[in-house]
Write a protein that holds these residues in place. Structure first.
Motif, PDB file in Angstrom:
ATOM      1  N   GLY A 224     -12.531  -1.719   9.568  1.00  0.00           N
ATOM      2  CA  GLY A 224     -11.317  -2.527   9.464  1.00  0.00           C
ATOM      3  C   GLY A 224     -10.730  -2.479   8.066  1.00  0.00           C
ATOM      4  O   GLY A 224      -9.506  -2.333   7.896  1.00  0.00           O
ATOM      5  N   LEU A 225     -11.590  -2.593   7.052  1.00  0.00           N
ATOM      6  CA  LEU A 225     -11.115  -2.470   5.671  1.00  0.00           C
ATOM      7  C   LEU A 225     -10.562  -1.073   5.399  1.00  0.00           C
ATOM      8  O   LEU A 225      -9.556  -0.925   4.684  1.00  0.00           O
ATOM      9  N   LEU A 226     -11.191  -0.056   5.975  1.00  0.00           N
ATOM     10  CA  LEU A 226     -10.704   1.310   5.788  1.00  0.00           C
ATOM     11  C   LEU A 226      -9.315   1.484   6.407  1.00  0.00           C
ATOM     12  O   LEU A 226      -8.437   2.132   5.814  1.00  0.00           O
ATOM     13  N   PHE A 227      -9.103   0.893   7.569  1.00  0.00           N
ATOM     14  CA  PHE A 227      -7.777   0.971   8.212  1.00  0.00           C
ATOM     15  C   PHE A 227      -6.718   0.316   7.339  1.00  0.00           C
ATOM     16  O   PHE A 227      -5.616   0.857   7.157  1.00  0.00           O
ATOM     17  N   VAL A 228      -7.041  -0.844   6.777  1.00  0.00           N
ATOM     18  CA  VAL A 228      -6.086  -1.535   5.902  1.00  0.00           C
ATOM     19  C   VAL A 228      -5.781  -0.679   4.672  1.00  0.00           C
ATOM     20  O   VAL A 228      -4.620  -0.577   4.237  1.00  0.00           O
ATOM     21  N   CYS A 229      -6.804  -0.055   4.099  1.00  0.00           N
ATOM     22  CA  CYS A 229      -6.595   0.798   2.921  1.00  0.00           C
ATOM     23  C   CYS A 229      -5.727   2.010   3.254  1.00  0.00           C
ATOM     24  O   CYS A 229      -4.873   2.416   2.447  1.00  0.00           O
ATOM     25  N   ILE A 230      -5.916   2.594   4.431  1.00  0.00           N
ATOM     26  CA  ILE A 230      -5.096   3.745   4.820  1.00  0.00           C
ATOM     27  C   ILE A 230      -3.640   3.332   5.003  1.00  0.00           C
ATOM     28  O   ILE A 230      -2.712   4.027   4.552  1.00  0.00           O
ATOM     29  N   VAL A 231      -3.420   2.183   5.648  1.00  0.00           N
ATOM     30  CA  VAL A 231      -2.049   1.691   5.817  1.00  0.00           C
ATOM     31  C   VAL A 231      -1.405   1.420   4.460  1.00  0.00           C
ATOM     32  O   VAL A 231      -0.237   1.772   4.214  1.00  0.00           O
ATOM     33  N   GLU A 232      -2.161   0.819   3.548  1.00  0.00           N
ATOM     34  CA  GLU A 232      -1.632   0.548   2.212  1.00  0.00           C
ATOM     35  C   GLU A 232      -1.300   1.840   1.481  1.00  0.00           C
ATOM     36  O   GLU A 232      -0.272   1.940   0.806  1.00  0.00           O
ATOM     37  N   THR A 233      -2.173   2.842   1.610  1.00  0.00           N
ATOM     38  CA  THR A 233      -1.937   4.120   0.942  1.00  0.00           C
ATOM     39  C   THR A 233      -0.639   4.762   1.424  1.00  0.00           C
ATOM     40  O   THR A 233       0.195   5.218   0.624  1.00  0.00           O
ATOM     41  N   VAL A 234      -0.444   4.799   2.732  1.00  0.00           N
ATOM     42  CA  VAL A 234       0.766   5.411   3.291  1.00  0.00           C
ATOM     43  C   VAL A 234       2.007   4.611   2.910  1.00  0.00           C
ATOM     44  O   VAL A 234       3.052   5.178   2.528  1.00  0.00           O
ATOM     45  N   ALA A 235       1.909   3.287   2.987  1.00  0.00           N
ATOM     46  CA  ALA A 235       3.070   2.443   2.685  1.00  0.00           C
ATOM     47  C   ALA A 235       3.502   2.580   1.232  1.00  0.00           C
ATOM     48  O   ALA A 235       4.694   2.773   0.938  1.00  0.00           O
ATOM     49  N   LEU A 236       2.533   2.509   0.307  1.00  0.00           N
ATOM     50  CA  LEU A 236       2.887   2.624  -1.109  1.00  0.00           C
ATOM     51  C   LEU A 236       3.369   4.025  -1.457  1.00  0.00           C
ATOM     52  O   LEU A 236       4.237   4.199  -2.325  1.00  0.00           O
ATOM     53  N   ALA A 237       2.823   5.045  -0.778  1.00  0.00           N
ATOM     54  CA  ALA A 237       3.282   6.412  -1.033  1.00  0.00           C
ATOM     55  C   ALA A 237       4.733   6.600  -0.615  1.00  0.00           C
ATOM     56  O   ALA A 237       5.459   7.424  -1.193  1.00  0.00           O
ATOM     57  N   CYS A 238       5.157   5.836   0.364  1.00  0.00           N
ATOM     58  CA  CYS A 238       6.548   5.945   0.829  1.00  0.00           C
ATOM     59  C   CYS A 238       7.499   5.037   0.058  1.00  0.00           C
ATOM     60  O   CYS A 238       8.708   5.318  -0.009  1.00  0.00           O
ATOM     61  N   LEU A 239       6.999   3.954  -0.525  1.00  0.00           N
ATOM     62  CA  LEU A 239       7.874   2.964  -1.144  1.00  0.00           C
ATOM     63  C   LEU A 239       8.048   3.142  -2.646  1.00  0.00           C
ATOM     64  O   LEU A 239       9.097   2.790  -3.189  1.00  0.00           O
ATOM     65  N   ILE A 240       7.036   3.647  -3.336  1.00  0.00           N
ATOM     66  CA  ILE A 240       7.110   3.734  -4.800  1.00  0.00           C
ATOM     67  C   ILE A 240       7.947   4.944  -5.201  1.00  0.00           C
ATOM     68  O   ILE A 240       7.605   6.080  -4.863  1.00  0.00           O
ATOM     69  N   PRO A 241       9.037   4.731  -5.949  1.00  0.00           N
ATOM     70  CA  PRO A 241       9.900   5.867  -6.302  1.00  0.00           C
ATOM     71  C   PRO A 241       9.535   6.563  -7.607  1.00  0.00           C
ATOM     72  O   PRO A 241       9.980   7.688  -7.856  1.00  0.00           O
ATOM     73  N   TRP A 242       8.759   5.890  -8.474  1.00  0.00           N
ATOM     74  CA  TRP A 242       8.473   6.459  -9.791  1.00  0.00           C
ATOM     75  C   TRP A 242       7.332   7.467  -9.680  1.00  0.00           C
ATOM     76  O   TRP A 242       6.237   7.135  -9.165  1.00  0.00           O
ATOM     77  N   PRO A 243       7.504   8.688 -10.155  1.00  0.00           N
ATOM     78  CA  PRO A 243       6.482   9.737  -9.944  1.00  0.00           C
ATOM     79  C   PRO A 243       5.121   9.395 -10.552  1.00  0.00           C
ATOM     80  O   PRO A 243       4.094   9.590  -9.899  1.00  0.00           O
ATOM     81  N   VAL A 244       5.111   8.887 -11.793  1.00  0.00           N
ATOM     82  CA  VAL A 244       3.827   8.610 -12.437  1.00  0.00           C
ATOM     83  C   VAL A 244       3.094   7.488 -11.719  1.00  0.00           C
ATOM     84  O   VAL A 244       1.895   7.581 -11.423  1.00  0.00           O
ATOM     85  N   VAL A 245       3.813   6.394 -11.419  1.00  0.00           N
ATOM     86  CA  VAL A 245       3.195   5.274 -10.705  1.00  0.00           C
ATOM     87  C   VAL A 245       2.779   5.705  -9.306  1.00  0.00           C
ATOM     88  O   VAL A 245       1.716   5.305  -8.803  1.00  0.00           O
ATOM     89  N   HIS A 246       3.601   6.528  -8.673  1.00  0.00           N
ATOM     90  CA  HIS A 246       3.273   7.024  -7.324  1.00  0.00           C
ATOM     91  C   HIS A 246       1.971   7.812  -7.338  1.00  0.00           C
ATOM     92  O   HIS A 246       1.079   7.606  -6.495  1.00  0.00           O
ATOM     93  N   THR A 247       1.820   8.708  -8.320  1.00  0.00           N
ATOM     94  CA  THR A 247       0.596   9.521  -8.401  1.00  0.00           C
ATOM     95  C   THR A 247      -0.627   8.673  -8.700  1.00  0.00           C
ATOM     96  O   THR A 247      -1.677   8.821  -8.071  1.00  0.00           O
TER      97      THR A 247
END
Length: 265
Positions: free
Chosen positions: A216-239
């Motif tokens: 369950g924690l792994l699922f939440v982490c995967i969702v967070e990873t995908v969401a932040l990868a799509c929402l963060i526009p700054w390249p350094v912060v995104h990486t």
């Protein structure tokens, strides 16, 4: 006997303490107070004639089992002239230098994330400083290893003793934890059997009871990873965020793997 028990309790309390803390000096005084006069005179005589390699090897092997704070509490006369504190000043310089270099690198990363431009020579200067400090740390490790080998220790024991003197206890524990997680993950992915189970013993698994929670924690982490990868526009912060999120997912998988392959016996 009561004073000896007090010394044992103080040494146990130094297991997680800082080697420059006030408890070290108090424990050293307690050790000195428990040494009989005859033993103290024998130590002085041994120091005046010079310790043999056999005696040096025994003392170094004993100190290698201590944490840095525990080893610092042992009075100098209880050690050999080839003791581990000869290069203490150099170790402190290297440790504080590495800590300062890490702080400088963090400051440069914060400047890069914030859009501020650092001096062009900043990164090469920090890199050269880190390289010089790592060279010094490697030299200290090799010198300590050679000293322990001359003292009569075998290669593995000498390496462990040199590592204990040069690498802080929290860093050693962190590295050991990461290595354990990595080996457990490889063992789990290659579907090898439980680790550390002697012949004739029956492994008692406990991972199934917590598998649902970890997944369950792994699922939440995967969702967070995908969401932040799509929402963060700054390249350094995104990486940086992407690396941290992927590391968190790996940590959960490795934690589950370690529970699977390291069953109770």
């Amino acid at each position: 006997m009561q004073r000896a028990y007090t010394v044992y309790a103080r040494m146990d309390a130094l297991a997680e303490a800082d080697e420059e803390g006030p408890q070290v000096e108090e424990t050293a005084r307690a050790i000195v107070e428990t040494i009989p006069d005859e033993a103290a005179q024998a130590m002085i005589a041994a120091e005046s004639r010079g310790a043999t390699h056999k005696e040096a090897g025994f003392a170094d092997a004993l100190l290698a089992e201590f944490t840095p704070a525990q080893a610092a509490a042992v009075p100098p006369r209880c050690r050999t002239p080839q003791g581990a504190c000869r290069m203490t000043a150099w170790r402190k310089v290297v440790r504080w230098g590495l800590a300062g270099a890490a702080a400088c690198e963090l400051a440069l990363i914060v400047c890069a994330v914030g859009g501020a431009r650092a001096a062009p020579a900043a990164w090469p200067a920090v890199g050269s400083t880190v390289a010089a400090l790592m060279t010094g740390a490697t030299a200290l490790l090799l010198l300590d290893h050679r000293r322990h080998r001359r003292g009569g220790l075998h290669r593995r024991a000498a390496f462990l003793a040199a590592t204990a003197h040069n690498v802080p206890t929290p860093v050693r524990k962190l590295i050991s934890h990461k290595i354990t997680l990595a080996t457990s993950f490889v063992r789990w992915t290659t579907r090898r059997g439980p680790h550390g189970v002697p012949d004739g013993a029956y492994p008692v698994p406990y991972a199934p009871a917590q598998t649902a929670t970890l997944y369950g924690l792994l699922f939440v982490c995967i969702v967070e990873t995908v969401a932040l990868a799509c929402l963060i526009p700054w390249p350094v912060v995104h990486t940086a965020t992407l690396v941290l999120d992927i590391g968190g997912c790996y940590f959960l998988l490795a934690l589950h793997a370690s529970c699977v392959v390291r069953a109770r016996t």
